[in-house]
Design a protein around this motif. Structure first.
Motif, PDB file in Angstrom:
ATOM      1  N   THR A  23       0.791  -1.227   0.000  1.00  0.00           N
ATOM      2  CA  THR A  23       0.000   0.000   0.000  1.00  0.00           C
ATOM      3  C   THR A  23       0.818   1.269   0.000  1.00  0.00           C
ATOM      4  O   THR A  23       0.296   2.318  -0.319  1.00  0.00           O
ATOM      5  N   SER A  24       2.075   1.217   0.335  1.00  0.00           N
ATOM      6  CA  SER A  24       2.824   2.451   0.463  1.00  0.00           C
ATOM      7  C   SER A  24       3.870   2.593  -0.629  1.00  0.00           C
ATOM      8  O   SER A  24       4.908   1.952  -0.583  1.00  0.00           O
ATOM      9  N   PRO A  25       3.600   3.462  -1.637  1.00  0.00           N
ATOM     10  CA  PRO A  25       4.596   3.656  -2.668  1.00  0.00           C
ATOM     11  C   PRO A  25       5.871   4.282  -2.124  1.00  0.00           C
ATOM     12  O   PRO A  25       6.914   4.205  -2.743  1.00  0.00           O
ATOM     13  N   THR A  47      14.947  17.419   0.198  1.00  0.00           N
ATOM     14  CA  THR A  47      16.078  18.281   0.508  1.00  0.00           C
ATOM     15  C   THR A  47      16.388  19.217  -0.653  1.00  0.00           C
ATOM     16  O   THR A  47      16.125  18.905  -1.809  1.00  0.00           O
ATOM     17  N   THR A  48      16.919  20.369  -0.305  1.00  0.00           N
ATOM     18  CA  THR A  48      17.508  21.302  -1.265  1.00  0.00           C
ATOM     19  C   THR A  48      18.890  21.622  -0.724  1.00  0.00           C
ATOM     20  O   THR A  48      19.314  21.063   0.294  1.00  0.00           O
ATOM     21  N   ALA A  49      19.554  22.545  -1.369  1.00  0.00           N
ATOM     22  CA  ALA A  49      20.876  22.937  -0.887  1.00  0.00           C
ATOM     23  C   ALA A  49      20.808  23.590   0.486  1.00  0.00           C
ATOM     24  O   ALA A  49      21.769  23.544   1.251  1.00  0.00           O
ATOM     25  N   THR A  50      19.649  24.171   0.834  1.00  0.00           N
ATOM     26  CA  THR A  50      19.566  24.930   2.079  1.00  0.00           C
ATOM     27  C   THR A  50      18.537  24.431   3.082  1.00  0.00           C
ATOM     28  O   THR A  50      18.482  24.942   4.195  1.00  0.00           O
ATOM     29  N   GLU A  51      17.689  23.476   2.703  1.00  0.00           N
ATOM     30  CA  GLU A  51      16.661  23.041   3.648  1.00  0.00           C
ATOM     31  C   GLU A  51      16.337  21.564   3.525  1.00  0.00           C
ATOM     32  O   GLU A  51      16.618  20.936   2.511  1.00  0.00           O
ATOM     33  N   GLU A  52      15.746  21.046   4.595  1.00  0.00           N
ATOM     34  CA  GLU A  52      15.253  19.672   4.642  1.00  0.00           C
ATOM     35  C   GLU A  52      13.812  19.700   5.131  1.00  0.00           C
ATOM     36  O   GLU A  52      13.484  20.442   6.050  1.00  0.00           O
ATOM     37  N   VAL A  53      12.973  18.885   4.487  1.00  0.00           N
ATOM     38  CA  VAL A  53      11.574  18.792   4.887  1.00  0.00           C
ATOM     39  C   VAL A  53      11.232  17.312   5.032  1.00  0.00           C
ATOM     40  O   VAL A  53      11.362  16.554   4.073  1.00  0.00           O
ATOM     41  N   GLN A  54      10.820  16.919   6.225  1.00  0.00           N
ATOM     42  CA  GLN A  54      10.366  15.544   6.464  1.00  0.00           C
ATOM     43  C   GLN A  54       8.890  15.452   6.127  1.00  0.00           C
ATOM     44  O   GLN A  54       8.088  16.185   6.699  1.00  0.00           O
ATOM     45  N   LEU A  55       8.525  14.591   5.186  1.00  0.00           N
ATOM     46  CA  LEU A  55       7.135  14.456   4.781  1.00  0.00           C
ATOM     47  C   LEU A  55       6.437  13.374   5.591  1.00  0.00           C
ATOM     48  O   LEU A  55       7.028  12.358   5.939  1.00  0.00           O
ATOM     49  N   SER A  56       5.164  13.593   5.839  1.00  0.00           N
ATOM     50  CA  SER A  56       4.327  12.558   6.449  1.00  0.00           C
ATOM     51  C   SER A  56       4.111  11.467   5.404  1.00  0.00           C
ATOM     52  O   SER A  56       4.368  11.665   4.211  1.00  0.00           O
ATOM     53  N   THR A  57       3.592  10.335   5.841  1.00  0.00           N
ATOM     54  CA  THR A  57       3.319   9.242   4.907  1.00  0.00           C
ATOM     55  C   THR A  57       2.324   9.673   3.847  1.00  0.00           C
ATOM     56  O   THR A  57       2.501   9.391   2.660  1.00  0.00           O
ATOM     57  N   ALA A  58       1.282  10.378   4.246  1.00  0.00           N
ATOM     58  CA  ALA A  58       0.266  10.834   3.289  1.00  0.00           C
ATOM     59  C   ALA A  58       0.867  11.795   2.270  1.00  0.00           C
ATOM     60  O   ALA A  58       0.595  11.688   1.065  1.00  0.00           O
ATOM     61  N   ASP A  59       1.690  12.742   2.715  1.00  0.00           N
ATOM     62  CA  ASP A  59       2.327  13.683   1.795  1.00  0.00           C
ATOM     63  C   ASP A  59       3.302  12.964   0.871  1.00  0.00           C
ATOM     64  O   ASP A  59       3.369  13.250  -0.321  1.00  0.00           O
ATOM     65  N   ASN A  61       3.179   9.825  -0.105  1.00  0.00           N
ATOM     66  CA  ASN A  61       2.418   9.041  -1.076  1.00  0.00           C
ATOM     67  C   ASN A  61       1.862   9.922  -2.191  1.00  0.00           C
ATOM     68  O   ASN A  61       1.919   9.551  -3.366  1.00  0.00           O
ATOM     69  N   LEU A  62       1.334  11.090  -1.835  1.00  0.00           N
ATOM     70  CA  LEU A  62       0.808  12.001  -2.844  1.00  0.00           C
ATOM     71  C   LEU A  62       1.928  12.496  -3.752  1.00  0.00           C
ATOM     72  O   LEU A  62       1.784  12.522  -4.981  1.00  0.00           O
ATOM     73  N   LEU A  63       3.046  12.869  -3.177  1.00  0.00           N
ATOM     74  CA  LEU A  63       4.174  13.336  -3.976  1.00  0.00           C
ATOM     75  C   LEU A  63       4.651  12.237  -4.923  1.00  0.00           C
ATOM     76  O   LEU A  63       4.967  12.494  -6.086  1.00  0.00           O
ATOM     77  N   MET A  64       4.680  10.995  -4.437  1.00  0.00           N
ATOM     78  CA  MET A  64       5.091   9.870  -5.299  1.00  0.00           C
ATOM     79  C   MET A  64       4.181   9.751  -6.516  1.00  0.00           C
ATOM     80  O   MET A  64       4.654   9.513  -7.633  1.00  0.00           O
ATOM     81  N   VAL A  65       2.890   9.916  -6.329  1.00  0.00           N
ATOM     82  CA  VAL A  65       1.961   9.828  -7.469  1.00  0.00           C
ATOM     83  C   VAL A  65       2.283  10.937  -8.468  1.00  0.00           C
ATOM     84  O   VAL A  65       2.365  10.698  -9.676  1.00  0.00           O
ATOM     85  N   PHE A  66       2.488  12.150  -7.976  1.00  0.00           N
ATOM     86  CA  PHE A  66       2.840  13.249  -8.872  1.00  0.00           C
ATOM     87  C   PHE A  66       4.166  12.982  -9.588  1.00  0.00           C
ATOM     88  O   PHE A  66       4.301  13.252 -10.782  1.00  0.00           O
ATOM     89  N   ASN A  81      -7.457   7.246  -5.265  1.00  0.00           N
ATOM     90  CA  ASN A  81      -7.192   5.808  -5.406  1.00  0.00           C
ATOM     91  C   ASN A  81      -5.716   5.474  -5.291  1.00  0.00           C
ATOM     92  O   ASN A  81      -5.340   4.496  -4.659  1.00  0.00           O
ATOM     93  N   GLN A  82      -4.874   6.277  -5.915  1.00  0.00           N
ATOM     94  CA  GLN A  82      -3.441   6.001  -5.924  1.00  0.00           C
ATOM     95  C   GLN A  82      -2.767   6.233  -4.574  1.00  0.00           C
ATOM     96  O   GLN A  82      -1.747   5.635  -4.276  1.00  0.00           O
TER      97      GLN A  82
END
Length: 135
Positions: A23-25, A47-59, A61-66, A81-82
């Protein structure tokens, strides 16, 4: 705590791992690069050159679909669905809320988003060139 056998415990643990993998891409080991960002699916870390962002599982998964469907209009139903949105969250505006939260994390200007664009009445487009590599 109830008494149970070691075999039953191992079977339950294996079932949980199996369900997570199906279930988890975000569990796929890949690194995506888009715009100024790099996304590690193993850790759900942006990550970028200047920042790090920890995503939740839901975020994540959505980013993976995009990331798997760049430059295409993705309808709300497809995104629901995805992303395996839980049954209690299934209504077409749930994905709008999730997209808004993701935009806050990856867009430079959420008032004028350039990465996740809305196509009114149709869905969303991830407007970035995406490269991926397996880890």
């Amino acid at each position: 705590m109830k008494p149970f056998s070691t075999l039953e415990l191992m079977a339950r643990i294996n079932a949980i791992y199996r369900r997570m993998a199906q279930t988890s891409p975000a569990l796929k080991d890949k690194i995506y690069q888009f715009d100024r960002w790099q996304f590690d699916t193993r850790t759900s870390l942006l990550t970028t050159a200047t920042e790090e962002v920890q995503l939740s599982t839901a975020d994540a998964n959505l980013l993976m679909v995009f990331l798997e469907h760049p430059q295409r209009i993705l309808e709300r139903e497809f995104l629901l669905n995805q992303t395996n949105t839980s049954k209690r969250d299934i209504y077409d505006r749930a994905i709008d809320v999730r997209v808004g939260l993701l935009r806050k994390k990856i867009e430079e200007d959420t008032k004028h988003p350039k990465l996740i664009q809305t196509h009114h009445g149709r869905g969303y487009v991830f407007n970035a060139n995406v490269t991926k590599k397996a880890t």
